[in-house]
Scaffold this motif. Structure first.
Motif, PDB file in Angstrom:
ATOM      1  N   ALA A 249      13.934  -7.383  -4.901  1.00  0.00           N
ATOM      2  CA  ALA A 249      15.003  -8.307  -5.259  1.00  0.00           C
ATOM      3  C   ALA A 249      16.177  -7.505  -5.802  1.00  0.00           C
ATOM      4  O   ALA A 249      16.006  -6.401  -6.320  1.00  0.00           O
ATOM      5  N   ARG A 250      17.365  -8.075  -5.664  1.00  0.00           N
ATOM      6  CA  ARG A 250      18.549  -7.379  -6.162  1.00  0.00           C
ATOM      7  C   ARG A 250      18.531  -7.357  -7.688  1.00  0.00           C
ATOM      8  O   ARG A 250      18.760  -6.321  -8.308  1.00  0.00           O
ATOM      9  N   VAL A 251      18.273  -8.521  -8.292  1.00  0.00           N
ATOM     10  CA  VAL A 251      18.206  -8.631  -9.748  1.00  0.00           C
ATOM     11  C   VAL A 251      16.942  -9.408 -10.117  1.00  0.00           C
ATOM     12  O   VAL A 251      16.364 -10.106  -9.284  1.00  0.00           O
ATOM     13  N   GLU A 252      16.536  -9.307 -11.372  1.00  0.00           N
ATOM     14  CA  GLU A 252      15.296  -9.937 -11.812  1.00  0.00           C
ATOM     15  C   GLU A 252      15.294 -11.444 -11.568  1.00  0.00           C
ATOM     16  O   GLU A 252      14.289 -12.027 -11.172  1.00  0.00           O
ATOM     17  N   GLU A 253      16.432 -12.099 -11.780  1.00  0.00           N
ATOM     18  CA  GLU A 253      16.486 -13.555 -11.650  1.00  0.00           C
ATOM     19  C   GLU A 253      16.331 -14.024 -10.197  1.00  0.00           C
ATOM     20  O   GLU A 253      16.136 -15.213  -9.956  1.00  0.00           O
ATOM     21  N   ASP A 254      16.399 -13.102  -9.239  1.00  0.00           N
ATOM     22  CA  ASP A 254      16.190 -13.481  -7.841  1.00  0.00           C
ATOM     23  C   ASP A 254      14.709 -13.657  -7.514  1.00  0.00           C
ATOM     24  O   ASP A 254      14.364 -14.246  -6.485  1.00  0.00           O
ATOM     25  N   LEU A 255      13.831 -13.126  -8.347  1.00  0.00           N
ATOM     26  CA  LEU A 255      12.400 -13.324  -8.127  1.00  0.00           C
ATOM     27  C   LEU A 255      12.015 -14.755  -8.501  1.00  0.00           C
ATOM     28  O   LEU A 255      12.692 -15.400  -9.309  1.00  0.00           O
ATOM     29  N   TYR A 256      10.928 -15.232  -7.921  1.00  0.00           N
ATOM     30  CA  TYR A 256      10.425 -16.569  -8.254  1.00  0.00           C
ATOM     31  C   TYR A 256       8.932 -16.590  -7.961  1.00  0.00           C
ATOM     32  O   TYR A 256       8.429 -15.815  -7.159  1.00  0.00           O
ATOM     33  N   LEU A 257       8.202 -17.446  -8.627  1.00  0.00           N
ATOM     34  CA  LEU A 257       6.752 -17.543  -8.440  1.00  0.00           C
ATOM     35  C   LEU A 257       6.042 -16.199  -8.614  1.00  0.00           C
ATOM     36  O   LEU A 257       4.929 -16.016  -8.112  1.00  0.00           O
ATOM     37  N   GLU A 258       6.667 -15.258  -9.334  1.00  0.00           N
ATOM     38  CA  GLU A 258       6.044 -13.932  -9.449  1.00  0.00           C
ATOM     39  C   GLU A 258       4.712 -13.978 -10.190  1.00  0.00           C
ATOM     40  O   GLU A 258       3.888 -13.071 -10.052  1.00  0.00           O
ATOM     41  N   ALA A 259       4.497 -15.038 -10.962  1.00  0.00           N
ATOM     42  CA  ALA A 259       3.203 -15.162 -11.647  1.00  0.00           C
ATOM     43  C   ALA A 259       2.063 -15.344 -10.653  1.00  0.00           C
ATOM     44  O   ALA A 259       0.912 -15.009 -10.966  1.00  0.00           O
ATOM     45  N   LEU A 260       2.370 -15.847  -9.457  1.00  0.00           N
ATOM     46  CA  LEU A 260       1.325 -16.072  -8.458  1.00  0.00           C
ATOM     47  C   LEU A 260       0.768 -14.754  -7.920  1.00  0.00           C
ATOM     48  O   LEU A 260      -0.457 -14.537  -7.974  1.00  0.00           O
ATOM     49  N   PRO A 261       1.586 -13.831  -7.397  1.00  0.00           N
ATOM     50  CA  PRO A 261       1.008 -12.557  -6.962  1.00  0.00           C
ATOM     51  C   PRO A 261       0.419 -11.748  -8.108  1.00  0.00           C
ATOM     52  O   PRO A 261      -0.521 -10.971  -7.898  1.00  0.00           O
ATOM     53  N   GLU A 262       0.957 -11.925  -9.319  1.00  0.00           N
ATOM     54  CA  GLU A 262       0.344 -11.266 -10.478  1.00  0.00           C
ATOM     55  C   GLU A 262      -1.072 -11.790 -10.694  1.00  0.00           C
ATOM     56  O   GLU A 262      -1.986 -11.026 -11.030  1.00  0.00           O
ATOM     57  N   GLN A 263      -1.258 -13.080 -10.486  1.00  0.00           N
ATOM     58  CA  GLN A 263      -2.586 -13.680 -10.609  1.00  0.00           C
ATOM     59  C   GLN A 263      -3.517 -13.177  -9.512  1.00  0.00           C
ATOM     60  O   GLN A 263      -4.696 -12.897  -9.774  1.00  0.00           O
ATOM     61  N   TRP A 264      -3.003 -13.059  -8.279  1.00  0.00           N
ATOM     62  CA  TRP A 264      -3.841 -12.510  -7.201  1.00  0.00           C
ATOM     63  C   TRP A 264      -4.364 -11.131  -7.600  1.00  0.00           C
ATOM     64  O   TRP A 264      -5.539 -10.840  -7.433  1.00  0.00           O
ATOM     65  N   ALA A 265      -3.459 -10.292  -8.095  1.00  0.00           N
ATOM     66  CA  ALA A 265      -3.847  -8.922  -8.444  1.00  0.00           C
ATOM     67  C   ALA A 265      -4.843  -8.902  -9.606  1.00  0.00           C
ATOM     68  O   ALA A 265      -5.734  -8.038  -9.656  1.00  0.00           O
ATOM     69  N   LYS A 266      -4.705  -9.845 -10.514  1.00  0.00           N
ATOM     70  CA  LYS A 266      -5.602  -9.906 -11.665  1.00  0.00           C
ATOM     71  C   LYS A 266      -6.997 -10.364 -11.266  1.00  0.00           C
ATOM     72  O   LYS A 266      -8.012  -9.868 -11.779  1.00  0.00           O
ATOM     73  N   GLU A 267      -7.062 -11.305 -10.312  1.00  0.00           N
ATOM     74  CA  GLU A 267      -8.346 -11.902  -9.953  1.00  0.00           C
ATOM     75  C   GLU A 267      -9.043 -11.216  -8.788  1.00  0.00           C
ATOM     76  O   GLU A 267     -10.240 -11.438  -8.576  1.00  0.00           O
ATOM     77  N   HIS A 268      -8.322 -10.367  -8.043  1.00  0.00           N
ATOM     78  CA  HIS A 268      -8.904  -9.729  -6.860  1.00  0.00           C
ATOM     79  C   HIS A 268      -8.668  -8.223  -6.937  1.00  0.00           C
ATOM     80  O   HIS A 268      -7.520  -7.762  -6.913  1.00  0.00           O
ATOM     81  N   ALA A 269      -9.739  -7.472  -7.000  1.00  0.00           N
ATOM     82  CA  ALA A 269      -9.644  -6.021  -7.160  1.00  0.00           C
ATOM     83  C   ALA A 269      -8.977  -5.335  -5.969  1.00  0.00           C
ATOM     84  O   ALA A 269      -8.473  -4.212  -6.107  1.00  0.00           O
ATOM     85  N   ASN A 270      -8.978  -5.974  -4.808  1.00  0.00           N
ATOM     86  CA  ASN A 270      -8.397  -5.351  -3.612  1.00  0.00           C
ATOM     87  C   ASN A 270      -6.906  -5.631  -3.462  1.00  0.00           C
ATOM     88  O   ASN A 270      -6.284  -5.209  -2.488  1.00  0.00           O
ATOM     89  N   VAL A 271      -6.292  -6.336  -4.422  1.00  0.00           N
ATOM     90  CA  VAL A 271      -4.876  -6.706  -4.334  1.00  0.00           C
ATOM     91  C   VAL A 271      -4.065  -5.948  -5.376  1.00  0.00           C
ATOM     92  O   VAL A 271      -4.449  -5.859  -6.552  1.00  0.00           O
ATOM     93  N   ASN A 272      -2.923  -5.404  -4.937  1.00  0.00           N
ATOM     94  CA  ASN A 272      -1.983  -4.733  -5.836  1.00  0.00           C
ATOM     95  C   ASN A 272      -0.597  -5.339  -5.607  1.00  0.00           C
ATOM     96  O   ASN A 272      -0.189  -5.541  -4.462  1.00  0.00           O
ATOM     97  N   PHE A 273       0.123  -5.631  -6.694  1.00  0.00           N
ATOM     98  CA  PHE A 273       1.435  -6.254  -6.589  1.00  0.00           C
ATOM     99  C   PHE A 273       2.484  -5.405  -7.283  1.00  0.00           C
ATOM    100  O   PHE A 273       2.332  -5.023  -8.439  1.00  0.00           O
ATOM    101  N   VAL A 274       3.569  -5.092  -6.538  1.00  0.00           N
ATOM    102  CA  VAL A 274       4.641  -4.253  -7.066  1.00  0.00           C
ATOM    103  C   VAL A 274       5.985  -4.938  -6.821  1.00  0.00           C
ATOM    104  O   VAL A 274       6.538  -4.888  -5.722  1.00  0.00           O
ATOM    105  N   PRO A 275       6.552  -5.600  -7.845  1.00  0.00           N
ATOM    106  CA  PRO A 275       7.917  -6.119  -7.705  1.00  0.00           C
ATOM    107  C   PRO A 275       8.919  -5.000  -7.972  1.00  0.00           C
ATOM    108  O   PRO A 275       8.684  -4.136  -8.820  1.00  0.00           O
ATOM    109  N   VAL A 276      10.036  -5.011  -7.237  1.00  0.00           N
ATOM    110  CA  VAL A 276      11.028  -3.935  -7.343  1.00  0.00           C
ATOM    111  C   VAL A 276      12.421  -4.549  -7.457  1.00  0.00           C
ATOM    112  O   VAL A 276      12.799  -5.398  -6.641  1.00  0.00           O
ATOM    113  N   VAL A 277      13.187  -4.113  -8.445  1.00  0.00           N
ATOM    114  CA  VAL A 277      14.561  -4.575  -8.642  1.00  0.00           C
ATOM    115  C   VAL A 277      15.516  -3.446  -8.298  1.00  0.00           C
ATOM    116  O   VAL A 277      15.385  -2.330  -8.810  1.00  0.00           O
TER     117      VAL A 277
END
Length: 346
Positions: A249-277
């Protein structure tokens, strides 16, 4: 007799289908995953009639032997009762390749719209329940929304096929775009919307993947909708594959629903999530990775052996990621993106 079978060459498809000597053409096609018009399966209805362009077949019912050595001649046989006597070349009207979906146009109910950030909205749609209007799509495909004036625009389906009739779209409202304003006005003021779907070849089915493949999903902006559909589908089917998600994303406020992929990564050992600004100077509270998305991927991967990349974003981002990955031995055939279809390099 050819004990190993004959080759059935289809339309303009490069890869032939293997047909055993006593196997009907229809049975061989369906065994290989192809679909075509057919009904009675015993030669009575003639729905499965196909054009024999070259070769020789034995038809069990109505009993006859047909041969054609001249593609210009119009020789017709019934796929459900015809068996091969030689290698064959045929033309089949309406043939569907393995995994190919039938595109349908229908009217969907608009169930709700909610704001996800300053300019992105989640739109919830519900398809008709009627069996004849049922839609079969693969995770990662998109749809076209058709407005009353005939204008249309494309949106990734943001929900997994497992959600059935319920579809989700992530739509960015650009107030300086007449088309974007018209789409939002229709969705907010009307009860239904016309759709055409499914579309797109950048998709993934859990039952057709190598469990050893490491998947990288790279999304920019609302390209996350396509990633969401695919990842939720893979997780619903409990695939063991490593899944790395990069969301730029260009700026942090352009992200949305980021808690969802964070939850995937927390609950599934095979998932990694990297947001980039990419513009951290305008995101003073951002504590995560910064820079351009392709650079972030290369920071984490020395090589791409056994990796496939699904990229969702602008042509500039997709091709920049491809070019960057190729410096580490990546092969273009390992990357999948709708960009390759609508904005091919010249």
């Amino acid at each position: 007799m050819h004990r190993t079978g004959f080759q059935l060459h289809l339309n303009d498809i490069a890869q032939p289908v293997r047909v055993l000597p006593d196997q009907t053409l229809l049975a061989a096609l369906e065994e290989a995953g192809y679909r075509m018009r057919r009904s009675c399966r015993n030669g009575v209805c003639e729905v499965c009639e196909i054009r024999l362009q070259h070769g020789r077949v034995q038809q069990r019912y109505p009993q006859a032997t047909y041969q054609n050595n001249n593609a210009a001649e119009d020789v017709r046989v019934l796929a459900c009762t015809a068996t091969p006597l030689t290698d064959l070349w045929v033309n089949i009207e309406g043939l569907k390749a393995p995994g190919e979906k039938s595109v349908k146009k229908l009217v969907s109910d608009i169930k709700g719209i909610e704001s996800l950030n300053h300019d992105v909205y989640r739109v919830r749609l519900q398809l008709p329940a009627t069996g004849s209007l049922a839609i079969d799509f693969t995770a990662g495909q998109y749809l076209d929304m058709i407005l009353p004036d005939g204008k249309q625009c494309s949106f990734s389906i943001g929900s997994a096929p497992e959600q059935g009739r319920d579809l989700e779209l992530h739509i960015r409202h650009m107030s300086d775009s007449d088309m974007s304003n018209a789409v939002m006005a229709h969705l907010q003021d009307e009860a239904t919307v016309e759709l055409e779907l499914p579309k797109g070849d950048c998709c993934l089915a859990a039952n057709a993947i190598d469990p050893k493949t490491h998947f990288i999903f790279a999304a920019a902006s609302t390209g996350f909708a396509q990633v969401k559909s695919v990842v939720e589908h893979l997780l619903a089917n409990q695939v063991p594959n490593r899944i790395s998600i990069y969301w730029g994303a260009r700026v942090e406020e352009d992200l949305y629903l980021e808690a969802l992929p964070e939850q995937w990564a927390k609950e599934h050992a095979n998932v990694n999530f990297v947001p980039v600004v990419s513009e951290p100077e305008t995101s003073p509270n951002w504590k995560g990775r910064t820079g351009l998305l392709p650079a972030a991927v290369l920071e984490d991967f020395d090589n791409f052996e056994g990796v496939e990349i699904f990229a969702s974003g602008s042509p500039g981002m997709v091709y920049a990621l491809l070019d960057a990955a190729e410096t580490r031995g990546f092969n273009e055939a390992q990357m999948h993106s709708d960009v390759f279809a609508y904005a091919p390099r010249v």
